[in-house]
Design a protein around this motif. Sequence first.
Motif, PDB file in Angstrom:
ATOM      1  N   VAL A 113       9.480  84.989  11.511  1.00  0.00           N
ATOM      2  CA  VAL A 113       9.278  85.568  10.182  1.00  0.00           C
ATOM      3  C   VAL A 113       8.888  87.038  10.303  1.00  0.00           C
ATOM      4  CG1 VAL A 113       8.764  83.395   9.013  1.00  0.00           C
ATOM      5  CG2 VAL A 113       6.905  84.628  10.092  1.00  0.00           C
ATOM      6  N   GLY A 114       9.579  87.858   9.525  1.00  0.00           N
ATOM      7  CA  GLY A 114       9.297  89.293   9.491  1.00  0.00           C
ATOM      8  C   GLY A 114       8.407  89.566   8.288  1.00  0.00           C
ATOM      9  N   LEU A 115       7.179  90.019   8.560  1.00  0.00           N
ATOM     10  CA  LEU A 115       6.178  90.135   7.498  1.00  0.00           C
ATOM     11  C   LEU A 115       5.855  91.605   7.215  1.00  0.00           C
ATOM     12  CD1 LEU A 115       3.775  87.318   8.795  1.00  0.00           C
ATOM     13  CD2 LEU A 115       5.819  87.103   7.360  1.00  0.00           C
ATOM     14  N   VAL A 116       6.091  92.019   5.996  1.00  0.00           N
ATOM     15  CA  VAL A 116       5.857  93.418   5.608  1.00  0.00           C
ATOM     16  C   VAL A 116       5.402  93.456   4.151  1.00  0.00           C
ATOM     17  CG1 VAL A 116       7.715  94.303   7.105  1.00  0.00           C
ATOM     18  CG2 VAL A 116       8.208  93.725   4.731  1.00  0.00           C
ATOM     19  N   GLU A 117       4.908  94.631   3.754  1.00  0.00           N
ATOM     20  CA  GLU A 117       4.626  94.854   2.338  1.00  0.00           C
ATOM     21  C   GLU A 117       5.415  96.111   1.956  1.00  0.00           C
ATOM     22  OE1 GLU A 117       0.543  94.656  -0.135  1.00  0.00           O
ATOM     23  OE2 GLU A 117       0.675  96.373   1.188  1.00  0.00           O
ATOM     24  N   ASN A 118       6.197  96.050   0.882  1.00  0.00           N
ATOM     25  CA  ASN A 118       7.059  97.174   0.493  1.00  0.00           C
ATOM     26  C   ASN A 118       6.367  97.979  -0.607  1.00  0.00           C
ATOM     27  OD1 ASN A 118       9.323  98.824   0.310  1.00  0.00           O
ATOM     28  ND2 ASN A 118      10.447  97.416  -1.033  1.00  0.00           N
ATOM     29  N   MET A 119       5.744  99.102  -0.215  1.00  0.00           N
ATOM     30  CA  MET A 119       4.931  99.882  -1.151  1.00  0.00           C
ATOM     31  C   MET A 119       5.418 101.329  -1.247  1.00  0.00           C
ATOM     32  SD  MET A 119       2.585  97.754  -2.138  1.00  0.00           S
ATOM     33  CE  MET A 119       0.995  98.421  -2.611  1.00  0.00           C
ATOM     34  N   PRO A 120       5.203 101.972  -2.401  1.00  0.00           N
ATOM     35  CA  PRO A 120       5.491 103.402  -2.496  1.00  0.00           C
ATOM     36  C   PRO A 120       4.223 104.165  -2.115  1.00  0.00           C
ATOM     37  CG  PRO A 120       4.967 102.528  -4.664  1.00  0.00           C
ATOM     38  CD  PRO A 120       4.720 101.412  -3.674  1.00  0.00           C
ATOM     39  N   SER A 121       4.356 105.187  -1.346  1.00  0.00           N
ATOM     40  CA  SER A 121       3.175 105.992  -0.996  1.00  0.00           C
ATOM     41  C   SER A 121       3.665 107.254  -0.322  1.00  0.00           C
ATOM     42  CB  SER A 121       2.253 105.222  -0.039  1.00  0.00           C
ATOM     43  OG  SER A 121       2.775 105.265   1.278  1.00  0.00           O
ATOM     44  N   GLY A 122       2.730 108.082   0.088  1.00  0.00           N
ATOM     45  CA  GLY A 122       3.093 109.324   0.766  1.00  0.00           C
ATOM     46  C   GLY A 122       3.748 109.096   2.121  1.00  0.00           C
ATOM     47  N   THR A 123       3.545 107.904   2.663  1.00  0.00           N
ATOM     48  CA  THR A 123       4.175 107.637   3.964  1.00  0.00           C
ATOM     49  C   THR A 123       5.404 106.743   3.825  1.00  0.00           C
ATOM     50  OG1 THR A 123       2.816 105.674   4.353  1.00  0.00           O
ATOM     51  CG2 THR A 123       1.937 107.789   5.145  1.00  0.00           C
ATOM     52  N   ALA A 124       5.757 106.398   2.587  1.00  0.00           N
ATOM     53  CA  ALA A 124       6.844 105.428   2.395  1.00  0.00           C
ATOM     54  C   ALA A 124       8.195 106.003   2.798  1.00  0.00           C
ATOM     55  CB  ALA A 124       6.887 104.989   0.932  1.00  0.00           C
TER      56      ALA A 124
ATOM     57  N   VAL B 263       2.557  80.071  19.096  1.00  0.00           N
ATOM     58  CA  VAL B 263       2.703  81.132  18.100  1.00  0.00           C
ATOM     59  C   VAL B 263       2.475  82.494  18.751  1.00  0.00           C
ATOM     60  CG1 VAL B 263       1.899  81.997  15.867  1.00  0.00           C
ATOM     61  CG2 VAL B 263       1.815  79.541  16.340  1.00  0.00           C
ATOM     62  N   GLU B 264       3.453  83.383  18.619  1.00  0.00           N
ATOM     63  CA  GLU B 264       3.307  84.763  19.123  1.00  0.00           C
ATOM     64  C   GLU B 264       3.319  85.694  17.931  1.00  0.00           C
ATOM     65  OE1 GLU B 264       6.286  85.974  22.274  1.00  0.00           O
ATOM     66  OE2 GLU B 264       6.964  83.959  21.793  1.00  0.00           O
ATOM     67  N   VAL B 265       2.440  86.674  17.929  1.00  0.00           N
ATOM     68  CA  VAL B 265       2.431  87.650  16.842  1.00  0.00           C
ATOM     69  C   VAL B 265       2.646  89.045  17.412  1.00  0.00           C
ATOM     70  CG1 VAL B 265       1.106  88.610  14.922  1.00  0.00           C
ATOM     71  CG2 VAL B 265       0.846  86.192  15.517  1.00  0.00           C
ATOM     72  N   LEU B 266       3.672  89.719  16.932  1.00  0.00           N
ATOM     73  CA  LEU B 266       3.922  91.096  17.358  1.00  0.00           C
ATOM     74  C   LEU B 266       3.423  92.038  16.264  1.00  0.00           C
ATOM     75  CD1 LEU B 266       5.994  89.365  19.008  1.00  0.00           C
ATOM     76  CD2 LEU B 266       7.531  91.323  18.916  1.00  0.00           C
ATOM     77  N   GLY B 267       2.649  93.041  16.655  1.00  0.00           N
ATOM     78  CA  GLY B 267       2.187  94.053  15.702  1.00  0.00           C
ATOM     79  C   GLY B 267       3.138  95.248  15.705  1.00  0.00           C
ATOM     80  N   GLU B 268       2.735  96.296  14.987  1.00  0.00           N
ATOM     81  CA  GLU B 268       3.632  97.453  14.836  1.00  0.00           C
ATOM     82  C   GLU B 268       3.906  98.154  16.167  1.00  0.00           C
ATOM     83  OE1 GLU B 268       2.275  99.984  11.656  1.00  0.00           O
ATOM     84  OE2 GLU B 268       2.847  98.487  10.127  1.00  0.00           O
ATOM     85  N   ALA B 269       2.883  98.262  17.006  1.00  0.00           N
ATOM     86  CA  ALA B 269       3.092  98.985  18.269  1.00  0.00           C
ATOM     87  C   ALA B 269       4.146  98.278  19.118  1.00  0.00           C
ATOM     88  CB  ALA B 269       1.769  99.083  19.029  1.00  0.00           C
TER      89      ALA B 269
ATOM     90  N   GLN C  63       6.340 100.976   6.238  1.00  0.00           N
ATOM     91  CA  GLN C  63       5.621 102.211   6.587  1.00  0.00           C
ATOM     92  C   GLN C  63       4.859 102.836   5.415  1.00  0.00           C
ATOM     93  OE1 GLN C  63       8.943 104.626   8.090  1.00  0.00           O
ATOM     94  NE2 GLN C  63       8.695 106.092   6.416  1.00  0.00           N
ATOM     95  N   GLY C  64       5.133 102.410   4.198  1.00  0.00           N
ATOM     96  CA  GLY C  64       4.379 102.927   3.058  1.00  0.00           C
ATOM     97  C   GLY C  64       3.146 102.112   2.732  1.00  0.00           C
ATOM     98  N   SER C  65       2.950 101.041   3.472  1.00  0.00           N
ATOM     99  CA  SER C  65       1.858 100.122   3.143  1.00  0.00           C
ATOM    100  C   SER C  65       0.623 100.372   4.001  1.00  0.00           C
ATOM    101  CB  SER C  65       2.334  98.681   3.382  1.00  0.00           C
ATOM    102  OG  SER C  65       1.241  97.792   3.348  1.00  0.00           O
ATOM    103  N   ALA C  66      -0.542 100.111   3.415  1.00  0.00           N
ATOM    104  CA  ALA C  66      -1.783 100.203   4.183  1.00  0.00           C
ATOM    105  C   ALA C  66      -1.927  98.996   5.112  1.00  0.00           C
ATOM    106  CB  ALA C  66      -2.972 100.263   3.232  1.00  0.00           C
ATOM    107  N   ARG C  67      -1.137  97.963   4.876  1.00  0.00           N
ATOM    108  CA  ARG C  67      -1.207  96.751   5.705  1.00  0.00           C
ATOM    109  C   ARG C  67      -0.248  96.858   6.881  1.00  0.00           C
ATOM    110  NH1 ARG C  67      -5.538  94.124   3.362  1.00  0.00           N
ATOM    111  NH2 ARG C  67      -5.143  93.578   1.198  1.00  0.00           N
ATOM    112  N   GLU C  68      -0.662  96.370   8.012  1.00  0.00           N
ATOM    113  CA  GLU C  68       0.205  96.445   9.194  1.00  0.00           C
ATOM    114  C   GLU C  68       1.287  95.361   9.162  1.00  0.00           C
ATOM    115  OE1 GLU C  68      -1.671  96.904  13.035  1.00  0.00           O
ATOM    116  OE2 GLU C  68       0.081  96.057  14.051  1.00  0.00           O
TER     117      GLU C  68
END
Length: 501
Positions: A312-323, A213-219, A234-239
Amino acid sequence: MKIAFHDHGPLPSGAVVVGVLAQKQLLPSAQKLDRTTRGVITRAISASRFSGAKGQCLEILAPAHISASRLILYGLGKAANLDLLGFEALGGDLVRRLASSGETEVTFLCDAVPGSKVPLADMAAHLALGARLGGYRFDKYHTKVKPEAKPSLRSVAVQVAETAAARQAFRPLEQLAEGVFFTRDLVTEPANVIYPESLAKECRKLAQLGVKVEVLGEAQMRKLGMNALLGVGQGSARESQLVVMHWQGGKKNAAPVAFVGKGVCFDTGGISLKPSQGMEEMKWDMGGAGTVIGLLRALAKRKAKVNAIGVVGLVENMPSGTAQRPGDVVSSLSGQTIEVLNTDAEGRLVLADALWYTQDRFKPQFMVDLATLTGAIIISLGREYAGLFSNDDKLAERLAAAGTAEGELVWRLPMSDSYDKLMDSQIADIQNISNDRGAGSITAAQFLKRFVNDCPWAHLDIAGTAWSKKDKATVPKGATGFGVRLLNRLVADYYEGKNGG
Ligand code: BES
Ligand code: ZN
Ligand code: ZN
């Protein structure tokens, strides 16, 4: 719940189930039971409308003079029409009926059926699989359960002459069921528990079974250029995370098969916000990823003779100031630029990078992606079939056949250049929604196709099938695990061992 196979023996205690064919034709175990009970079964049948039609059920409580606490007659219909899915339904149906009945054990008396093509051992094994799948529960968050709703059933026994063969046939099925349960659990968990990093952690558990299992983060994803996927998160507090799972069960250098899943752990729609009514359902928007993870677990557990990749591409789709904003243009891993006209059409953005990455890095024999991609697929096909889209007729036919065999149905929809054109953008290479209201599931598939780069590929839109609102015999309402059985079968029938390639 414990499931065991035994040879035919003395009548047990608890519930005892016997099959009856159409036109009240008793199988040997039922005949024998009728004799020991001095005709209780024939009496019950003649006092009722039970005929042995498929799925009919007649329960006789506390019959006198025998150890069993209830006898259950189960209609099998015509012998020639028996199939494995029918036996699964029987097992599932009965376990569900008895789950909180007060009964602690049930025994199925399983006989060979004259005039049926179904081998006895398979019959018994699939009956047990149905019992296993139908007995699924997710009750970890219930802290108070009324006594009458408490589960009572603890063990299932199948009495069958070919005990060893039945046990052997059941082993891979039980491993498959474990994969299905893993998927159901992950999809049912709420989004405050399952978010990109915690879901990646669940994937890491597969390492115990020999999955790398390999996990790639945002960087890392930023370095690679996965800006389509990153834009969604990019609008989520979760990476955001991308997880790559490798199961190496085949020859060292054999090209793998690849499965790619949409893992939107919660889909608010982003700035193109969804209405609040029903928004809680969007915790299931990682259903595609959930299926890929459960599938890899099943393949590893049964040591499938194949090299398989799960991405698997894992994200959270949120509205925010950075969204991300409607109208933003992102540059995808493929190099193609995407105009994001609607931030709620986010699954395809995640898949664009995940698909490109998968074909580019692994050069797989094929890729199948699964995604709860469009509400439009529910309008087209309801909840009975998943949508199938493909650039490869052979792969599409194999998927349809595997789906029919496993009771996870798929229906192919068309793709063409004229639909593809609808995705051309004025200021970028492609836009993420069509300007036209029609054919929403097809245009979504056309979008994905621009990121598969000639690899044999199929897309399953599981928005209507990842979750069920009604109970079925082997699929209790809630997360279904749809796709795990289908894809496990695809691999087993066409890409393993001597069938490899
Ligand atoms: N996750 C949804 C699709 C969905 C809808 C799944 C209902 C399950 C039940 C997806 O991200 C989405 O929002 N799609 C939009 C696309 C549209 C903006 C072109 C949709 O289907 O409305
Ligand atoms: Zn959406
Ligand atoms: Zn979505």
